[in-house]
Structures are given as structure tokens and as C-alpha cells.
Design an enzyme around this catalytic site. Sequence first.
Site, PDB file in Angstrom:
ATOM      1  N   ARG A 136      -5.507  -8.646  -9.715  1.00  0.00           N
ATOM      2  CA  ARG A 136      -6.047  -9.968 -10.039  1.00  0.00           C
ATOM      3  C   ARG A 136      -7.506  -9.820 -10.462  1.00  0.00           C
ATOM      4  O   ARG A 136      -8.057  -8.732 -10.464  1.00  0.00           O
ATOM      5  CB  ARG A 136      -5.972 -10.878  -8.809  1.00  0.00           C
ATOM      6  CG  ARG A 136      -6.652 -10.245  -7.589  1.00  0.00           C
ATOM      7  CD  ARG A 136      -6.753 -11.190  -6.414  1.00  0.00           C
ATOM      8  NE  ARG A 136      -7.113 -10.507  -5.176  1.00  0.00           N
ATOM      9  CZ  ARG A 136      -8.331 -10.131  -4.835  1.00  0.00           C
ATOM     10  NH1 ARG A 136      -9.343 -10.344  -5.673  1.00  0.00           N
ATOM     11  NH2 ARG A 136      -8.579  -9.522  -3.685  1.00  0.00           N
TER      12      ARG A 136
ATOM     13  N   HIS B 115     -14.848  -5.784   7.491  1.00  0.00           N
ATOM     14  CA  HIS B 115     -14.117  -5.171   6.382  1.00  0.00           C
ATOM     15  C   HIS B 115     -14.036  -6.084   5.161  1.00  0.00           C
ATOM     16  O   HIS B 115     -13.211  -5.863   4.274  1.00  0.00           O
ATOM     17  CB  HIS B 115     -12.692  -4.775   6.808  1.00  0.00           C
ATOM     18  CG  HIS B 115     -12.645  -3.789   7.928  1.00  0.00           C
ATOM     19  ND1 HIS B 115     -13.012  -2.464   7.783  1.00  0.00           N
ATOM     20  CD2 HIS B 115     -12.297  -3.934   9.238  1.00  0.00           C
ATOM     21  CE1 HIS B 115     -12.888  -1.840   8.931  1.00  0.00           C
ATOM     22  NE2 HIS B 115     -12.458  -2.702   9.833  1.00  0.00           N
TER      23      HIS B 115
ATOM     24  N   LYS C 186       0.823  -1.207   0.000  1.00  0.00           N
ATOM     25  CA  LYS C 186       0.000   0.000   0.000  1.00  0.00           C
ATOM     26  C   LYS C 186       0.860   1.262   0.000  1.00  0.00           C
ATOM     27  O   LYS C 186       0.499   2.272  -0.607  1.00  0.00           O
ATOM     28  CB  LYS C 186      -0.950  -0.014   1.198  1.00  0.00           C
ATOM     29  CG  LYS C 186      -2.062  -1.061   1.096  1.00  0.00           C
ATOM     30  CD  LYS C 186      -3.015  -0.966   2.270  1.00  0.00           C
ATOM     31  CE  LYS C 186      -4.191  -1.933   2.120  1.00  0.00           C
ATOM     32  NZ  LYS C 186      -3.768  -3.324   2.120  1.00  0.00           N
TER      33      LYS C 186
END
Length: 491
Positions: A291, A234, A115
Site C-alpha cells: 500500500r 514498534h 510474513k
Amino acid sequence: MQKILVANRGEIALRIMRTIRKMGLRSVAVYSDVDRNAPHVLFADEAVCIGPAPSDQSYLNGDKIIAVCKELGADAIHPGYGFLSENAAFAQKVEDAGINFIGPSPAAMRIMGSKLAAKECVSHYNIPMVPGIDKAIEDVNVAIQIADKIGYPVLIKASAGGGGKGMRVVEKATDMQEQMERAISEAKAAFGDGAVFIEKYVSSPRHIEVQVVADKFGNIIHGFERECSIQRRHQKVVEETPSAIMTPELREKIGDAAIMVAKSCNYTSTGTVEFLMDEHLNFYFLEMNTRLQVEHAVSEMITGLDLVEEQIKIARGEKLSFTQDDLVLNGHAIELRVCAEDPLNNFLPSIGTLIKYSKPTGEGIRVDDGYEEGMEVSIYYDPMIAKLVVHGKTRTEAIQKMLAAIKEYKIEGVATTLPFGTFVFEHEAFFTGHFDTNFVKKYYTPEAIKEKQKANAAIAAVVGLRYYLDQQKLINPVENKSTSWKRRLAH
């Protein structure tokens, strides 16, 4: 490219193999001991056992998978999603072995797999990002200084992860040390990397993601947005496209941003760029998934694309056969992840045998699954049984079609998310489009489903009683006053 090994299992392996067969190619399945009789194994042209049930001894054994590929003369490996799909080291090994990896380059995967590296990469393209820092930290005092600067609440996030792991919301400075320790520990356990960073917590966001498709000639298109705000822990449960809050202008803006993210890392293949959107419709780059996504089916339903076919074509060096202007939104699609989880018990996994398994059918209904009646839902793998996808001309039509499909879907032997799906699709907040990622926190309780089930049982009891009484009237002999045969029989 004539033969493709699918390095995955279950519904996604079967879904990929169907496209492989449609394209006139051959497929190779790999499987663990417990998956020996799984549908994806029986469907493939060839199948090889690669180890025992634990995934680290089978589906995560990249060296074994590459060896099987060489042994059987497969030209390419499709990783699906999960397992090795975003493992840049595996993708590199596949390429080094002279085998086509059906996905992005290892370099793009490495950048977007972190990230922090992703934020650095896209920062040169004027793409909105959530306020925060662009480096890993472990010092609690530094974290508190950053939080004081950008304002509480803040979000601690694992740099290497996803799926909500290594993620903690911090409301005040006194909670920072405990939450930092937890986030770092969880990140190390899940990803082998304890690096975390701090960013502003957007308290009531929508989770909007954009499908991108990019060939090796610099052509990139977006396949519109997906709304993924209905989540638990989440993790997504419901996805739909288009989003109920999207305008044509905003769609073009967020689509262009997604394309720029793909350009920033020289991306090829299919991928998904994820954004957070606040209550004022400001969006911020979150991450890129390198992906195929679980929810790719809803994009296929409204664009007419076969995204797996596009992946394969790109991998074998073909240009995109369409442009952005060729893509048109066609109706509305919704997906429910049918997982072996108990919504009445905090969505904990529910393991067991599928005593009954009957799928819904009909126009505009698609079920991607990897199970059949009598199979066991294993403790070793993800509990998702199927993806239930519907398509309608309008959002309202799609919702009604989904509710009907859920009623028709019969699963016994394990608890599933089907009742939760009914709760969501019948809820006013979802129906009106006024919801965010806090939907479950705001509206859902197990008692809500229990009350609904009680009400349905009461209605069923009344209907059953009425039917019984009606049947009794039909079978009771009618008394003929002229003969009184019924009374005489009684004597």
C-alpha cells in the site's frame, strides 16, 4: 477513469483527493457519522455517509463501500492506508464488481500479507533474511528447540500482522511459554490469526525501508530508502530520507533487493519493502507493505514524484514515464507524525477538542492533515492528527527547519507528540546519525521533556522580565533637573 472513491478518512483521504483534483478527476468521500463535517468530506465532489462511528460499521464495511461506488458510478476505489488497504479479500471483491482497485493485485497482497508466505516467496531470489523458521508453530517445546539452534534472544512474530502486535522478544528458554501464549493471544485478537513464527532477534537494528513503484508492463523502480528507526512500541514516529548511514553502493544494493522482492510476487502499484540493518550494515528482508505508506511524503519531497498520481496512472494501465536513472536524490526530507498522544504518559492517546490549531508555513514545509480548529480528536480512530514534513538542502538544514516548524505548530486541547519531536531532533544521537530502533528505550524519559520544558519556562521568564524592565524604562518620565516637574507632581 473519471471518478474515484476514496475509502478512507482524515489526512490521507484529503491528500489523495488533492491529487485526484489535480489530475482533473472527480472524487467521492465516504464518512461515518462523526466525520460528517471533516475536511475530506467537504473537499470531495461527492460524499456519502456509510455508517456510525465504529470503523467495523463504516470504514471497514467493504460491501457498503462497493455499493456506494456502483450507485455513484465511480470507476475506481483508492483505499489509502489502514482500514481496507491491505485486505486482499476486499480488493478481490472490488475487481469482481468491475471496479478498479488502486493498488496491487489481490494475489500479491495475499502473499505479502503473510510474513511466512512472503519469506517463502522471496527465498528464491537470494535476498538476505534473518535466521529463523519458515512455518507457523504453537508448540513451546519446538519453539525452544529452534531458539536453542539460532541462539537467544529470539523474536516471536505474528505471521498475519504488523504494527508491533503479536510480537515478543524472548531472552531465555524459561520465558518462552509465557511469551508464546501472549503473542498468539494478541495475534488472534488483532488479526484473527494466531499463527506465529520464530526468528533471530537483531538487538540494535536500523529500520530501513525502500519505496518501489511498479507498472503492469514489468517496469519496476525504487525511490530510494527511508530511515524509520525512531519508534515507540514498534511503531514509527519519525521518518527521513536519505538515511544518514547509507553509502551509494549500499543504496544500490538494498534498492536492487527491494526490486527483486517486488518481482517475486509480480507486484504492481506503489509499495514499500522493509529491511532490518545491523551495526555492520548487513540488511535482512523484513516484510513488504502492499500500500501507500504514511511516510510516502518524504520520498515525494526528494524525488519530485507524486506517488498517488503514479498509483492512479498504473491502475489505469499506463507505463511508468521515467526510469531508475531519471531519479536523483534532491536534498533531505524529514517527517514527524503529529499524534494526539501524551509523551509524558507512555504515549497514551489524548482525546479532546482542538481548542487551538495553527499550522506552520513556509518554503520546504508540508503539513498533511485532516483537522481544523474546533474539531474533536475521536476515540474511534487512529490518533494521528497530521504529518509534518520538511525539506532542506542538507540533513542539518532539514533538522533545523523541523525544529522551527514544531515551534510554530500550535495545538491546544490535546497532548501531542510535538514535544517528543523536539526532544528527538535536538538529541545528539539523532543529529549525528548514531541511533537505532532502541532510541526511545536508550534515551527517552518523560522527565527529559519535563526538564526541557522547565528550562524553556525559566528562559521565557527571564526574557519576559527583561522585556518588562525595558518597557518600564521607556514609559517612566525622565526627571528634568532644571524644572524638577516630576518631584512637584509628586507633591
